[in-house]
Design a protein around this motif. Structure first.
Motif, PDB file in Angstrom:
ATOM      1  N   PHE A  18       2.431 -10.919 -11.230  1.00 60.62           N
ATOM      2  CA  PHE A  18       3.106  -9.725 -10.723  1.00 60.62           C
ATOM      3  C   PHE A  18       3.596  -8.856 -11.883  1.00 60.62           C
ATOM      4  O   PHE A  18       3.433  -7.625 -11.857  1.00 60.62           O
ATOM      5  N   ALA A  19       4.184  -9.466 -12.896  1.00 59.55           N
ATOM      6  CA  ALA A  19       4.676  -8.716 -14.052  1.00 59.55           C
ATOM      7  C   ALA A  19       3.523  -8.023 -14.772  1.00 59.55           C
ATOM      8  O   ALA A  19       3.652  -6.877 -15.214  1.00 59.55           O
ATOM      9  N   LEU A  21       0.629  -7.042 -13.421  1.00 59.19           N
ATOM     10  CA  LEU A  21       0.180  -5.928 -12.574  1.00 59.19           C
ATOM     11  C   LEU A  21       1.128  -4.739 -12.671  1.00 59.19           C
ATOM     12  O   LEU A  21       0.682  -3.592 -12.795  1.00 59.19           O
ATOM     13  N   GLU A  22       2.423  -5.012 -12.655  1.00 61.61           N
ATOM     14  CA  GLU A  22       3.400  -3.934 -12.760  1.00 61.61           C
ATOM     15  C   GLU A  22       3.280  -3.203 -14.098  1.00 61.61           C
ATOM     16  O   GLU A  22       3.273  -1.970 -14.148  1.00 61.61           O
ATOM     17  N   GLN A  23       3.160  -3.951 -15.190  1.00 59.57           N
ATOM     18  CA  GLN A  23       3.062  -3.317 -16.506  1.00 59.57           C
ATOM     19  C   GLN A  23       1.761  -2.543 -16.643  1.00 59.57           C
ATOM     20  O   GLN A  23       1.728  -1.455 -17.224  1.00 59.57           O
ATOM     21  N   TYR A  25       0.167  -1.054 -14.266  1.00 62.19           N
ATOM     22  CA  TYR A  25       0.368   0.178 -13.501  1.00 62.19           C
ATOM     23  C   TYR A  25       1.238   1.168 -14.285  1.00 62.19           C
ATOM     24  O   TYR A  25       0.904   2.357 -14.371  1.00 62.19           O
ATOM     25  N   LEU A  26       2.335   0.685 -14.853  1.00 60.57           N
ATOM     26  CA  LEU A  26       3.239   1.567 -15.591  1.00 60.57           C
ATOM     27  C   LEU A  26       2.571   2.163 -16.824  1.00 60.57           C
ATOM     28  O   LEU A  26       2.905   3.274 -17.231  1.00 60.57           O
TER      29      LEU A  26
END
Length: 53
Positions: A18-19, A21-23, A25-26
Motif C-alpha cells: 500500500f505504501a 502504491l501511494e508513493q 501515485y504521489l
C-alpha cells in the motif's frame, strides 16, 4: 502454531504494498511500480532473511 504470529508478516507486506502504491501515485507514476514495491519491502527482507535469489 499460533496464528497471531502469522499476521505480522502478512500485515507488514500488505502495508508495504500500500505504501509503495501511494508513493508511486504521489510521484506521478513516472517509474515502474515494481521499483517502489522493491524499495518498500527491502527492509522487511532484511528482517525475515528472504533476500531475492
Amino acid at each position: 502454531m499460533d496464528t497471531r504470529y502469522s499476521r505480522i508478516p502478512a500485515f507488514s507486506s500488505a502495508f508495504g504494498y500500500f505504501a509503495a502504491l501511494e508513493q508511486w501515485y504521489l510521484d506521478g507514476g513516472n517509474r515502474p511500480i515494481a521499483d517502489y514495491v522493491e524499495e518498500a519491502l527491502r527492509p522487511l527482507r532484511g528482517i525475515w532473511g528472504t533476500e531475492p535469489a
